[in-house]
Scaffold this active site. Structure first.
Site, mmCIF file in Angstrom:
data_model
loop_
_atom_site.group_PDB
_atom_site.id
_atom_site.type_symbol
_atom_site.label_atom_id
_atom_site.label_comp_id
_atom_site.label_asym_id
_atom_site.label_seq_id
_atom_site.Cartn_x
_atom_site.Cartn_y
_atom_site.Cartn_z
ATOM 1 N N ASN A 153 -11.755 34.644 68.981
ATOM 2 C CA ASN A 153 -12.463 33.779 68.135
ATOM 3 C C ASN A 153 -13.189 33.040 69.008
ATOM 4 O OD1 ASN A 153 -13.202 31.482 66.620
ATOM 5 N ND2 ASN A 153 -11.519 30.580 66.691
ATOM 6 N N GLY A 154 -14.573 32.701 69.102
ATOM 7 C CA GLY A 154 -15.359 32.079 70.133
ATOM 8 C C GLY A 154 -16.764 32.824 70.370
ATOM 9 N N GLU B 75 -23.046 12.678 50.070
ATOM 10 C CA GLU B 75 -21.796 13.755 50.008
ATOM 11 C C GLU B 75 -21.795 14.545 48.806
ATOM 12 O OE1 GLU B 75 -20.057 15.067 51.779
ATOM 13 O OE2 GLU B 75 -18.187 15.728 50.551
ATOM 14 N N LYS C 270 -15.411 27.700 57.524
ATOM 15 C CA LYS C 270 -14.621 26.437 57.224
ATOM 16 C C LYS C 270 -14.668 25.421 58.659
ATOM 17 C CE LYS C 270 -11.968 23.193 55.293
ATOM 18 N NZ LYS C 270 -12.409 22.315 54.514
ATOM 19 N N LYS D 108 -21.931 18.656 48.480
ATOM 20 C CA LYS D 108 -21.061 19.419 47.749
ATOM 21 C C LYS D 108 -21.664 20.331 46.827
ATOM 22 C CE LYS D 108 -18.237 18.933 49.855
ATOM 23 N NZ LYS D 108 -17.902 18.194 50.785
ATOM 24 N N ARG E 1 -12.054 30.963 57.723
ATOM 25 C CA ARG E 1 -12.631 30.764 58.950
ATOM 26 C C ARG E 1 -13.789 31.705 59.047
ATOM 27 N NH1 ARG E 1 -9.602 27.728 62.305
ATOM 28 N NH2 ARG E 1 -10.890 28.666 64.245
ATOM 29 N N TRP F 103 -16.575 36.082 61.444
ATOM 30 C CA TRP F 103 -18.033 35.151 61.036
ATOM 31 C C TRP F 103 -19.063 35.624 62.266
ATOM 32 C CZ3 TRP F 103 -21.506 31.561 62.764
ATOM 33 C CH2 TRP F 103 -22.013 30.961 61.658
ATOM 34 N N CYS G 176 -14.153 32.296 62.673
ATOM 35 C CA CYS G 176 -13.188 33.930 62.749
ATOM 36 C C CYS G 176 -11.924 33.197 63.075
ATOM 37 C CB CYS G 176 -13.462 34.351 64.061
ATOM 38 S SG CYS G 176 -15.042 35.047 64.492
ATOM 39 N N GLU H 172 -23.892 23.333 48.907
ATOM 40 C CA GLU H 172 -23.081 24.377 49.531
ATOM 41 C C GLU H 172 -22.361 25.289 48.861
ATOM 42 O OE1 GLU H 172 -20.088 22.713 52.093
ATOM 43 O OE2 GLU H 172 -19.659 21.071 51.012
ATOM 44 N N HIS I 26 -40.669 5.507 48.290
ATOM 45 C CA HIS I 26 -41.444 5.799 49.386
ATOM 46 C C HIS I 26 -41.855 7.336 49.539
ATOM 47 C CE1 HIS I 26 -41.152 1.887 50.339
ATOM 48 N NE2 HIS I 26 -39.747 1.994 50.169
#
Ligand code: F6R
Length: 624
Positions: free
Chosen positions: A101-102, A497, A619, A501, A27, A75, A2, A504, A520
């Site tokens: 926000n929270g 990584e 983010k 990338k 956000r 969000w 948010c 996502e 394995h």
């Protein structure tokens, strides 16, 4: 998660609020809203589901006039994305509006009490509880006559906010506007970031500095437990326990161009291409030729303290955790100090025995990741030095760590982290050099490492020239449904990584693995439809990785290799090869990740995905 904004001053508030929300959209982006407040105490509110563009369209039909207002991009945590759940929320009989926000952990028990007292809820959010709680104290304290006891005309709303906040358990960044005090915004924080921008006769509030660029030239970072009274011509900051406090005002270090696309179609591509400069920035002033070492101004530890470090814990989440893995190889090889890499979400609840002489680094782009913050606090509470490797200046982790290193990578707006990752890896290489030179690493070796670090930005520039080639390759593989990423040693984290990338932003299932571990289990996945990306620059495990590659080819799996220029052997086996400039093995992860960032980007674009705002993500992950 948010984003929140606020404005008070001579401008039309809506213009800044909308632009600020656009810059904070990374956000959260499932719904948005804003309200302005006229001097007569009238609220004008517009809310929409979806992205900021939808809010902008709605504002054409339903404008929000006025010179004071607040806004929010969401969000969702409590309640689905809907107009009813979008912020701002109103308290009492529309006596105040707020954006949050929270997460409020005890909202259910508070809500029950408020319902019993007759407060009516229009949403299923935890936020609306805060709004009604403040309204409730506003009424009670007014009845008790608090206004008469103080000289300040704002004593009543501030007392109501303080009282309500003392009942909350959880995290909040809040902007609140009051019908009966239409010249001020109250901003408060606990665990969620909040800054105030200072302009000429105007103030701006935001979740981070990016909305302020081009509007304000000074910035104030609010800390936990602080409450700010923000008016056009005055900013006062109080502390929950100690009352009015002095606040430090800093120069705003970012410019409007830092938060604009600058001709790129997406922030992610812009940020990938900014890596030569972001690497120059992170190394600037930190490489010392005379002593063949790296120096850091902000570690806040004496050379003796650093000399006595005998164990390092690197903790982080996501991409930053992958940088930590690179750091493990670097520090153990160059400095011979044992390193452990911990997921912050695990470390925070484990109770590992940690002996004296242990140093913790929390690695984080945003400086706000809830799990990383909690892990840092836990180690700090136990008395260990806690350092941050962080990009966002003034962020919570930067404030709470006992010292640290800023990345100076500039704002990273694309949700997928790119330039922060390479800057984190470069910082860890410099720290490895620093610790190494305090121990066994010779002057000559130090000089050699410095030379290689200095050459890195140009190497990355040359690697970025591969963009066209990588785009063509993306066209060939963009219909895959599974892709494996394999590497060893320094490039095992690159495999993780590269896979992160891709998944996502393109929603293709991708898995990173240490190349030798394939046999394995995961090798069972290999077939003609499942490409494997081998990250195999020259180095001491090259031949071993080549054997792993042969194992995949023997089972019919297509292979894409990321190899060093001049490697002819790999071309005989791999279906496709991307040749990157050769560098010393310890710096190779910073180079090999570049074509993988580009590969993920182009595949996502070809599949029509929203590269900068991938589904379900935000983010800055400020919830557990
Ligand atoms: C992936 C990504 C995330 C972050 C993670 C930690 O591209 O960006 O995995 O790395 O959420 O965030 P920070 O570094 O801000 O603590």
């Amino acid at each position: 998660m948010c984003g929140i904004v606020g404005y008070v001053g001579p401008r039309d508030a809506e213009e800044f609020l909308l632009e600020g929300l656009r810059r904070l959209e990374y956000r959260g982006y499932d719904s948005a809203g804003l309200t302005t407040l006229s001097p007569s105490g009238r609220f004008h509110v517009t809310k929409t589901v979806g992205r900021i563009d939808a809010l902008a369209d709605a504002l054409v039909e339903q404008p929000t006039p006025g010179n004071l207002g607040i806004g929010h991009t969401r969000w969702a945590t409590h309640g689905i994305p809907s107009v009813a759940n979008a912020h701002p929320h109103f308290g009492g009989d529309q006596v105040l509006a707020l954006a949050h926000n929270g997460v409020i952990e005890n909202y259910l028990s508070l809500k029950e009490k408020l319902l019993a007292e007759g407060y009516q809820f229009a949403s299923s959010t935890d936020t609306e509880v805060i709004a009604h709680l403040i309204a409730r104290y506003l009424k009670r304290l007014a009845e008790e006559g608090i206004e008469q006891e103080s000289d300040s005309p704002y004593a009543l709303p501030i007392a109501a906010v303080s009282k309500a906040l003392s009942k909350l358990r959880g995290t909040y960044g809040l902007v609140i506007v009051f019908r009966d005090w239409p010249d001020m915004i109250v901003a408060a924080r606990q665990g969620s970031p909040l800054v105030v921008g200072v302009g000429a006769g105007e103030h701006f509030v935001a979740s981070d500095a990016s909305p302020l660029a081009g509007y304000a030239d000074k910035i104030v970072y609010l800390a936990d437990h602080q409450i700010a009274i923000v008016r056009a011509d005055k900013l006062e900051v109080t502390h929950r326990d100690s009352g009015r406090i002095e606040h430090a005002v800093h120069d705003l270090a970012i410019e409007a161009s830092d938060v604009e696309l600058g001709g790129f179609p997406h922030y992610m591509l812009k940020e990938i291409f900014e890596q030569p400069e972001s690497l120059e920035n992170v190394m600037r002033g930190r490489l010392v030729d005379e002593d063949a070492t790296a120096k850091f101004g902000g570690l806040n530890l004496t050379p003796t303290d650093l000399r006595h470090v005998n164990r390092i814990i690197l903790t982080a989440c996501g991409t930053s955790w992958h940088a930590a893995l690179v750091g493990e190889y670097l520090i153990e090889e160059l400095a011979r100090i044992p390193v452990e890499v911990e997921y912050a979400s695990e470390l925070r609840y484990r109770n590992p025995p940690v002996e004296n002489g242990t140093l913790l680094f929390a690695i984080t782009q945003s400086g706000e990741t809830a799990d990383t913050l909690a892990a840092l606090r836990e180690m700090k509470r136990k008395g260990h030095p806690t350092l941050a490797i962080c990009n966002v200046v003034g962020s919570t982790i930067a404030q709470e760590a006992t010292g640290g290193v800023y990345l100076h990578a500039g704002p990273e707006i694309g949700v997928a982290s790119t330039k922060a990752y390479t800057s984190q890896c470069a910082t860890l290489a410099m720290l490895a050099l620093h610790f190494g030179r305090m121990r066994h690493l010779s002057f000559e070796s130090g000089k050699r490492i410095i030379g290689q670090l200095r050459a890195l930005p140009d190497v990355i520039r040359r690697t970025l020239d591969l963009n066209g080639e990588v785009r063509r390759l993306a066209g060939k593989y963009c219909h895959a449904t599974n892709i494996l990423y394999l590497g060893r040693q320094y490039n095992f984290p690159t495999a993780l990584e590269g896979a992160l990338k891709l998944k996502e932003i393109s929603y293709i299932h991708a898995q990173g693995y240490p190349a030798a571990e394939m046999k394995h289990g995961p090798i069972a996945l290999v077939d003609r439809e499942t490409p494997s990306v081998f990250i195999m620059p020259q180095g001491f495990v090259y031949d071993k990785v080549m054997s792993n590659l042969e194992e995949i080819k023997a089972r019919g799996g297509p292979v894409i290799a990321i190899a060093a220029e001049g490697d002819k052997d790999v071309a005989r086996l791999a279906d496709d090869v991307i040749y990157v400039p050769p560098v010393e093995e310890f710096l190779s992860p910073l180079v090999t990740i570049i074509p993988l960032q580009l590969f993920a980007y182009h595949i996502a674009v070809l599949r029509g995905c929203n590269v900068d705002r991938p589904r379900n993500l935000a983010k800055s992950v400020t919830v557990e």
